[in-house]
Design an enzyme around this catalytic site. Sequence first.
Site, PDB file in Angstrom:
ATOM      1  N   SER A 122      22.413 -16.412 -12.520  1.00 59.16           N
ATOM      2  CA  SER A 122      21.508 -15.525 -13.776  1.00 59.16           C
ATOM      3  C   SER A 122      21.606 -14.656 -12.718  1.00 59.16           C
ATOM      4  CB  SER A 122      20.665 -15.534 -14.069  1.00 59.16           C
ATOM      5  OG  SER A 122      20.579 -13.957 -14.373  1.00 59.16           O
ATOM      6  N   TYR A 140      11.587 -16.729 -15.071  1.00 61.66           N
ATOM      7  CA  TYR A 140      12.909 -16.772 -15.096  1.00 61.66           C
ATOM      8  C   TYR A 140      13.943 -16.606 -14.418  1.00 61.66           C
ATOM      9  CZ  TYR A 140      18.006 -15.608 -17.547  1.00 61.66           C
ATOM     10  OH  TYR A 140      19.281 -16.040 -17.850  1.00 61.66           O
TER      11      TYR A 140
HETATM   12  P1  NAD Z   1      21.414 -19.303 -25.374  1.00 57.34           P
HETATM   13  O1  NAD Z   1      19.535 -18.842 -26.399  1.00 57.34           O
HETATM   14  O2  NAD Z   1      22.729 -18.650 -26.838  1.00 57.34           O
HETATM   15  O3  NAD Z   1      21.950 -20.608 -25.582  1.00 57.34           O
HETATM   16  C1  NAD Z   1      20.723 -21.263 -24.939  1.00 57.34           C
HETATM   17  C2  NAD Z   1      21.045 -22.979 -25.591  1.00 57.34           C
HETATM   18  O4  NAD Z   1      20.569 -24.040 -24.952  1.00 57.34           O
HETATM   19  C3  NAD Z   1      20.943 -23.045 -27.055  1.00 57.34           C
HETATM   20  O5  NAD Z   1      22.004 -23.993 -27.435  1.00 57.34           O
HETATM   21  C4  NAD Z   1      19.711 -23.785 -27.520  1.00 57.34           C
HETATM   22  O6  NAD Z   1      19.436 -24.657 -28.232  1.00 57.34           O
HETATM   23  C5  NAD Z   1      19.168 -24.322 -25.394  1.00 57.34           C
HETATM   24  N1  NAD Z   1      18.531 -25.000 -24.945  1.00 57.34           N
HETATM   25  C6  NAD Z   1      16.993 -23.551 -25.471  1.00 57.34           C
HETATM   26  N2  NAD Z   1      16.055 -24.834 -24.912  1.00 57.34           N
HETATM   27  C7  NAD Z   1      16.229 -26.187 -24.976  1.00 57.34           C
HETATM   28  C8  NAD Z   1      15.953 -27.006 -24.830  1.00 57.34           C
HETATM   29  N3  NAD Z   1      14.444 -27.034 -24.104  1.00 57.34           N
HETATM   30  N4  NAD Z   1      16.463 -28.850 -24.826  1.00 57.34           N
HETATM   31  C9  NAD Z   1      17.716 -28.524 -24.835  1.00 57.34           C
HETATM   32  N5  NAD Z   1      18.795 -26.931 -25.047  1.00 57.34           N
HETATM   33  C10 NAD Z   1      18.181 -25.728 -24.807  1.00 57.34           C
HETATM   34  O7  NAD Z   1      21.626 -18.649 -24.391  1.00 57.34           O
HETATM   35  P2  NAD Z   1      22.197 -18.044 -23.687  1.00 57.34           P
HETATM   36  O8  NAD Z   1      22.730 -16.264 -23.715  1.00 57.34           O
HETATM   37  O9  NAD Z   1      23.936 -18.320 -24.409  1.00 57.34           O
HETATM   38  O10 NAD Z   1      21.913 -18.898 -22.586  1.00 57.34           O
HETATM   39  C11 NAD Z   1      22.448 -19.529 -21.579  1.00 57.34           C
HETATM   40  C12 NAD Z   1      21.734 -19.778 -20.247  1.00 57.34           C
HETATM   41  O11 NAD Z   1      22.997 -18.267 -19.357  1.00 57.34           O
HETATM   42  C13 NAD Z   1      20.721 -19.684 -19.726  1.00 57.34           C
HETATM   43  O12 NAD Z   1      20.151 -20.460 -18.732  1.00 57.34           O
HETATM   44  C14 NAD Z   1      20.462 -18.520 -19.475  1.00 57.34           C
HETATM   45  O13 NAD Z   1      19.738 -18.524 -18.467  1.00 57.34           O
HETATM   46  C15 NAD Z   1      21.430 -18.381 -18.660  1.00 57.34           C
HETATM   47  N6  NAD Z   1      22.095 -16.336 -18.442  1.00 57.34           N
HETATM   48  C16 NAD Z   1      22.276 -15.755 -20.152  1.00 57.34           C
HETATM   49  C17 NAD Z   1      22.504 -14.186 -19.339  1.00 57.34           C
HETATM   50  C18 NAD Z   1      22.848 -13.892 -20.819  1.00 57.34           C
HETATM   51  O14 NAD Z   1      22.819 -12.042 -20.302  1.00 57.34           O
HETATM   52  N7  NAD Z   1      22.548 -13.434 -22.061  1.00 57.34           N
HETATM   53  C19 NAD Z   1      23.098 -13.963 -18.925  1.00 57.34           C
HETATM   54  C20 NAD Z   1      22.059 -14.852 -17.112  1.00 57.34           C
HETATM   55  C21 NAD Z   1      22.181 -16.100 -17.693  1.00 57.34           C
END
Ligand code: NAD
Length: 256
Positions: free
Chosen positions: A138, A151
């Site tokens: 991130s 985080y």
């Molecule tokens: P999201 O909530 O849409 O997806 C998260 C995924 O992780 C889902 O499939 C969920 O079921 C799974 N998950 C959660 N806990 C879990 C567990 N204990 N075991 C297995 N699977 C699990 O979120 P996202 O925004 O797509 O996030 C995905 C990644 O991207 C994360 O690592 C997040 O930190 C990172 N990220 C997101 C953003 C943003 O702005 N959305 C920005 C930077 C980084």
Amino acid sequence: MLQGKTALVTGSTSGIGLGIAKSLAGQGANIVLNGFGDAEGPKAEIAALGVKVAYHGADMSKAQEIEAMMVFAASTFGRVDILVNNAGIQHVARIEDFPIERWDAIIAINLSSAFHATRLALPAMQAANWGRIINVASIHGLVGSAEKSAYVAAKHGVVGLTKVTALENATTGVTCNAICPGWVLTPLVQKQVDAKAQALGLSNEEAKKVLLKEKEPSMQFTTPEELGDLAVFFCSPAGNNVRGVAWNMDGGWTAQ
Ligand code: NAD
């Protein structure tokens, strides 16, 4: 480009993980999905791209379940060639109020899971002398924000793990890099939009603009498709000597 390869994407039933899985499938890679919630919809979306798809519901906070998932992936498709460590959760609170259980869960799911999946994937990649490990960190792996201690700590850890993984395999065909998105409008961020809307008495659209204006000069969300294309680049021949980078896609967040 990736025909005959297998990609395992953690946390790919939703958001960025699903976007990356679709981009890799679009290049011909077979996919192992993981994550909570409905898996049938994502499975059908991947299968429609003409590749094989399997699903394992390992809880990424549990090392034993991660081990079971890696065994399942290898027995289903022979080998994991591309590992995308993406599963992640968020919790927002000041340090003095941060629930200990949320700290432990974030470190386990956002950081330790990447260590476990990586250590289990590496031997087969090293034996094949080809592998790609892509860690979804991130922008919070590069800079901090208030109220996101667990985080930010976990994501800085992921960037460090990325560098060490890259270095330990630097003379091989196995690369490791991190992707550092700014705001992406997934369920994880929509929760923060909702909190902002409620706190400030704003509409959903107004709250999104406030969120973007605080950090992202482009005033645009990065999309899972754009992040998927970056993952495809890391897997391409042009990515052969890209090792240990933390590549931001952040609308100018960290250029300020
Ligand atoms: P999201 O909530 O849409 O997806 C998260 C995924 O992780 C889902 O499939 C969920 O079921 C799974 N998950 C959660 N806990 C879990 C567990 N204990 N075991 C297995 N699977 C699990 O979120 P996202 O925004 O797509 O996030 C995905 C990644 O991207 C994360 O690592 C997040 O930190 C990172 N990220 C997101 C953003 C943003 O702005 N959305 C920005 C930077 C980084």
